[in-house]
Design a protein around this motif. Structure first.
Motif, PDB file in Angstrom:
ATOM      1  N   ALA A 274      -7.293   1.741  -5.399  1.00  0.00           N
ATOM      2  CA  ALA A 274      -6.525   0.706  -6.089  1.00  0.00           C
ATOM      3  C   ALA A 274      -7.125  -0.648  -5.735  1.00  0.00           C
ATOM      4  O   ALA A 274      -7.638  -0.832  -4.633  1.00  0.00           O
ATOM      5  CB  ALA A 274      -5.067   0.760  -5.643  1.00  0.00           C
ATOM      6  N   PHE A 275      -7.057  -1.601  -6.670  1.00  0.00           N
ATOM      7  CA  PHE A 275      -7.676  -2.900  -6.425  1.00  0.00           C
ATOM      8  C   PHE A 275      -6.957  -3.653  -5.310  1.00  0.00           C
ATOM      9  O   PHE A 275      -5.735  -3.648  -5.220  1.00  0.00           O
ATOM     10  CB  PHE A 275      -7.691  -3.743  -7.710  1.00  0.00           C
TER      11      PHE A 275
ATOM     12  N   ARG B 280       1.972  -8.634  -7.625  1.00  0.00           N
ATOM     13  CA  ARG B 280       2.650  -7.811  -8.619  1.00  0.00           C
ATOM     14  C   ARG B 280       3.039  -6.445  -8.070  1.00  0.00           C
ATOM     15  O   ARG B 280       3.474  -5.571  -8.800  1.00  0.00           O
ATOM     16  CB  ARG B 280       1.768  -7.678  -9.872  1.00  0.00           C
ATOM     17  N   GLY B 281       2.864  -6.251  -6.763  1.00  0.00           N
ATOM     18  CA  GLY B 281       3.408  -5.057  -6.122  1.00  0.00           C
ATOM     19  C   GLY B 281       2.568  -3.798  -6.272  1.00  0.00           C
ATOM     20  O   GLY B 281       3.039  -2.784  -6.782  1.00  0.00           O
ATOM     21  N   GLN B 282       1.338  -3.843  -5.782  1.00  0.00           N
ATOM     22  CA  GLN B 282       0.481  -2.655  -5.830  1.00  0.00           C
ATOM     23  C   GLN B 282       1.148  -1.476  -5.121  1.00  0.00           C
ATOM     24  O   GLN B 282       1.140  -0.349  -5.614  1.00  0.00           O
ATOM     25  CB  GLN B 282      -0.877  -2.982  -5.163  1.00  0.00           C
ATOM     26  N   GLY B 283       1.741  -1.758  -3.959  1.00  0.00           N
ATOM     27  CA  GLY B 283       2.411  -0.696  -3.194  1.00  0.00           C
ATOM     28  C   GLY B 283       3.568  -0.094  -3.970  1.00  0.00           C
ATOM     29  O   GLY B 283       3.724   1.132  -4.040  1.00  0.00           O
ATOM     30  N   GLU B 284       4.374  -0.935  -4.578  1.00  0.00           N
ATOM     31  CA  GLU B 284       5.538  -0.449  -5.346  1.00  0.00           C
ATOM     32  C   GLU B 284       5.074   0.385  -6.533  1.00  0.00           C
ATOM     33  O   GLU B 284       5.658   1.418  -6.845  1.00  0.00           O
ATOM     34  CB  GLU B 284       6.381  -1.642  -5.814  1.00  0.00           C
TER      35      GLU B 284
ATOM     36  N   ILE C 203       2.328   2.166  -6.944  1.00  0.00           N
ATOM     37  CA  ILE C 203       1.843   3.489  -6.524  1.00  0.00           C
ATOM     38  C   ILE C 203       3.018   4.366  -6.090  1.00  0.00           C
ATOM     39  O   ILE C 203       3.150   5.514  -6.520  1.00  0.00           O
ATOM     40  CB  ILE C 203       0.794   3.342  -5.393  1.00  0.00           C
ATOM     41  N   ALA C 204       3.895   3.788  -5.268  1.00  0.00           N
ATOM     42  CA  ALA C 204       5.056   4.537  -4.774  1.00  0.00           C
ATOM     43  C   ALA C 204       5.894   5.084  -5.928  1.00  0.00           C
ATOM     44  O   ALA C 204       6.299   6.245  -5.931  1.00  0.00           O
ATOM     45  CB  ALA C 204       5.906   3.630  -3.890  1.00  0.00           C
ATOM     46  N   ARG C 205       6.141   4.241  -6.911  1.00  0.00           N
ATOM     47  CA  ARG C 205       6.974   4.639  -8.061  1.00  0.00           C
ATOM     48  C   ARG C 205       6.330   5.813  -8.790  1.00  0.00           C
ATOM     49  O   ARG C 205       7.002   6.758  -9.196  1.00  0.00           O
ATOM     50  CB  ARG C 205       7.135   3.423  -8.993  1.00  0.00           C
TER      51      ARG C 205
ATOM     52  N   GLU D  60      -1.324  -7.784  -5.082  1.00  0.00           N
ATOM     53  CA  GLU D  60      -0.243  -7.822  -4.086  1.00  0.00           C
ATOM     54  C   GLU D  60       0.987  -8.537  -4.651  1.00  0.00           C
ATOM     55  O   GLU D  60       2.112  -8.108  -4.436  1.00  0.00           O
ATOM     56  CB  GLU D  60      -0.722  -8.515  -2.805  1.00  0.00           C
TER      57      GLU D  60
ATOM     58  N   LEU E 289      -4.188   9.134  -5.663  1.00  0.00           N
ATOM     59  CA  LEU E 289      -2.979   9.972  -5.578  1.00  0.00           C
ATOM     60  C   LEU E 289      -1.938   9.559  -6.618  1.00  0.00           C
ATOM     61  O   LEU E 289      -1.197  10.404  -7.125  1.00  0.00           O
ATOM     62  CB  LEU E 289      -2.396   9.865  -4.160  1.00  0.00           C
TER      63      LEU E 289
ATOM     64  N   ARG F 168       1.406   1.204 -13.849  1.00  0.00           N
ATOM     65  CA  ARG F 168       2.658   1.142 -14.626  1.00  0.00           C
ATOM     66  C   ARG F 168       2.427   1.571 -16.068  1.00  0.00           C
ATOM     67  O   ARG F 168       3.294   2.187 -16.677  1.00  0.00           O
ATOM     68  CB  ARG F 168       3.255  -0.268 -14.534  1.00  0.00           C
TER      69      ARG F 168
ATOM     70  N   LEU G 225       4.360   8.118  -7.575  1.00  0.00           N
ATOM     71  CA  LEU G 225       4.481   9.343  -6.776  1.00  0.00           C
ATOM     72  C   LEU G 225       5.854   9.970  -7.005  1.00  0.00           C
ATOM     73  O   LEU G 225       5.986  11.170  -7.252  1.00  0.00           O
ATOM     74  CB  LEU G 225       4.304   9.058  -5.278  1.00  0.00           C
ATOM     75  N   LEU G 226       6.880   9.139  -6.916  1.00  0.00           N
ATOM     76  CA  LEU G 226       8.237   9.654  -7.063  1.00  0.00           C
ATOM     77  C   LEU G 226       8.473  10.175  -8.484  1.00  0.00           C
ATOM     78  O   LEU G 226       8.962  11.295  -8.673  1.00  0.00           O
ATOM     79  CB  LEU G 226       9.257   8.559  -6.718  1.00  0.00           C
TER      80      LEU G 226
END
Lengths: 291, 266
Positions: free
Chosen positions: B110-111, B119-123, B125-127, B117, B153, B85, B129-130
């Motif tokens: 990514a850790f 705090r949204g590691q997936g979110e 990274i996804a954000r 989790e 990535l 972020r 990329l977009l």
């Protein structure tokens, strides 16, 4: 009679032992044991259930666990009757990494899941509203994302953008398809950029997270919905639980990475019971209808 | 030992030059900025502004340490969501002031932890990329060491992606690949080769656009030679990219990632 899909049956005496063995192996799966007999077993509450008691919503009548569903079962409870039109139905993967015997792995998965790849895409109406729909299938190589899943989802998003339609994606995935290596990682960027254009066009994107949604799918399109819904108790996360335990050597808290955990931490808008999902989707679509 | 495994061991050497050293060797007047404005400052991601000759640029990279102490500070180069972020915040800042972005990637991934989790590691990274895919300013991504999966990535959706000779980039580590797919962790070297994770392989399948040779005496013994090459290439490429119509820049970036995938249709 093939009661539990087993070759040999346990008697009441050794049943307990059998059950412990099975539950160790399948502890995390909210999926009934092979449902081709008259009886199935819920892997969440371990109750043995008369198959006819399980409705088309595939819920455990004893504990309300949401069993995993195939795309065709989803379509049946989600789309208005007779409105489903599939897109890119015949797409199959190649072997970008020359992974040994990948064609055989794929063939086996196709036979097991009864579909060609890990996602089905199309358009339909839900409660009278037009939408594009993508449904992943955990029965096909754990819904892993390789070239075909990435391409079909990207095309579905591009189709929605071009036709000014919303898109709803039902996610279930173990993550990137390892057998396709770096090419599967690139799918994450590919889908995300298509969603970026759909977003720029001011169109609606809804994700419905179902059990399990993890890895590269969580870290790309699953978490990018304007509205993110989840089914109760679905496992949702980035890293696998064993990987986390191996990294930090701590016990994971109760309910870690479940839908309720994600709601509490702000990553899910609403947890919706499967019987109410179609109605809620219809309502959200109506609220966002373009004049 | 095969070529892939040689590269794996080279990039994991503790003395391998890290992001801060590359920044120092290529740019001048680097001014570091901290924090994601949401939760914390992640030591695994370094970012700020600097001059590339006379051109102001935003520089962001994943940092690894040379000592245990340094590695504790930067979490061994594995960012938490706040790191991604912070990177995105600095990229948005670059977009506002129309400065190009240069990212340096060097991470095992990514850790993976409870907090990450929560705090949204997936979110996170996804954000990235977009948002990177539509950032209205040029982005160049450079792999200087390990490139571990989604965590790499998340800083690598660039207009052009470069890699040092022994850099690597893969969907998971060769150790993970061997243990998950073959349940045999002793087949790491075989996995590394099969995964096509070396710069040469990645150049062939167009995941990267350019490879920079490393000195025979080892990168750590002659960082300046490679830094000079990178600086020259950055100056050339950025001056071209900065002239491009934004719509064309974004279309090319879109097509760069749109093309990946091998399938047949019937």
């Amino acid at each position: 009679m093939n009661l539990f899909g087993k070759k040999s049956y346990f008697s009441l005496e050794n049943g307990e032992k059998e059950r412990t063995k099975r539950s160790d192996k399948k502890r995390q799966k909210a999926e009934p044991s092979i449902p081709d007999g008259m009886w199935i077993k819920c892997n969440t509450c371990k109750a043995i259930i008369y198959k006819k008691e399980v409705t088309e919503f595939k819920l455990c009548p004893n504990c309300d666990a949401h069993f995993r569903m195939s795309p065709s079962e989803r379509i049946a409870i989600t789309c208005d009757e007779g409105t489903w039109e599939e897109l890119d139905a015949g797409m199959r993967t190649k072997n970008p990494m020359d992974y040994p015997d990948y064609d055989k792995v794929i063939e086996k998965a196709q036979k097991k899941a009864g579909i060609l790849e890990g996602v089905v895409t199309g358009r339909c109406k839900i409660c009278g509203q037009d939408t594009v729909l993508a449904l992943m299938d955990s029965h096909f190589m754990m819904g892993s994302m390789g070239s075909v899943v990435g391409e079909k989802v990207t095309r579905a998003v591009e189709y929605a953008t071009k036709n000014r339609l919303p898109i709803i994606i039902f996610t279930t995935s173990g993550g990137a398809r390892m057998q396709e290596g770096i090419i599967s990682l690139m799918q994450m960027a590919k889908v995300a950029e298509a969603l970026g254009r759909h977003d720029e066009a001011g169109l609606l994107y809804i994700t419905v997270l179902t059990d399990p949604t993890t890895g590269g799918v969580t870290a790309s399109f699953a978490m990018l919905g304007d509205i993110i819904l989840s089914e109760p108790k679905a496992l949702i996360g980035f890293a696998g639980q064993r990987v986390i335990q191996g990294t930090i050597h701590q016990k994971l808290p109760e309910g870690f990475q479940r839908a309720e955990f994600q709601l509490e931490h702000g990553f899910v808008d609403r947890i919706v019971h499967r019987e109410k999902l179609r109605g809620e989707l219809g309502k959200i679509l109506l609220l966002h209808k373009e004049e | 030992m095969n070529e892939a495994m040689k590269s794996v061991s080279i990039v994991r050497k503790i003395e391998r030059p890290n992001t801060r050293q590359f920044i120092k060797a290529i740019f001048s007047d680097f001014m570091e900025f901290h924090g994601d404005r949401l939760f914390a400052d992640d030591g695994a991601v370094v970012g700020g502004v600097a001059f590339l000759e006379k051109m102001p640029v935003t520089v962001i990279g994943i940092q690894k340490g040379h000592t245990l102490e340094e590695n504790v500070e930067c979490n061994f180069g594995s960012p938490n969501p706040e790191g991604y972020r912070k990177a995105l915040r600095l990229m948005k800042q670059a977009e506002k002031f129309h400065r190009p972005v240069v990212t340096f990637i060097n991470t095992a991934g990514a850790f993976c932890g409870i907090g990450a989790e929560e705090r949204g590691q997936g979110e996170a990274i996804a954000r990235n990329l977009l948002e990177m895919s539509r950032l209205k300013t040029p982005i160049i991504s450079i792999f200087i060491g390990e490139g571990g999966s989604g965590g790499a990535l998340a800083l690598a959706v660039g207009d052009t992606v470069w890699m040092l000779e022994h850099g690597m980039y893969s969907v998971l580590s060769p150790e993970g690949f061997a243990s998950i797919l073959w349940r045999d962790s002793s087949r790491v070297a075989e996995a590394a080769e099969l995964m096509k994770m070396t710069a040469k392989d990645l150049l062939e399948n167009k995941v990267i656009d350019r490879m920079f040779p490393e000195p025979k005496e080892g990168l750590e013994n002659n960082l300046d030679a490679v830094a000079a090459e990178l600086k020259k290439a950055l100056l050339e490429t950025l001056s071209k990219l900065m002239e491009e119509e934004i719509s064309l820049l974004l279309e090319n970036r879109y097509q760069r990632f749109r093309k990946f995938g091998e399938f047949v249709e019937s």
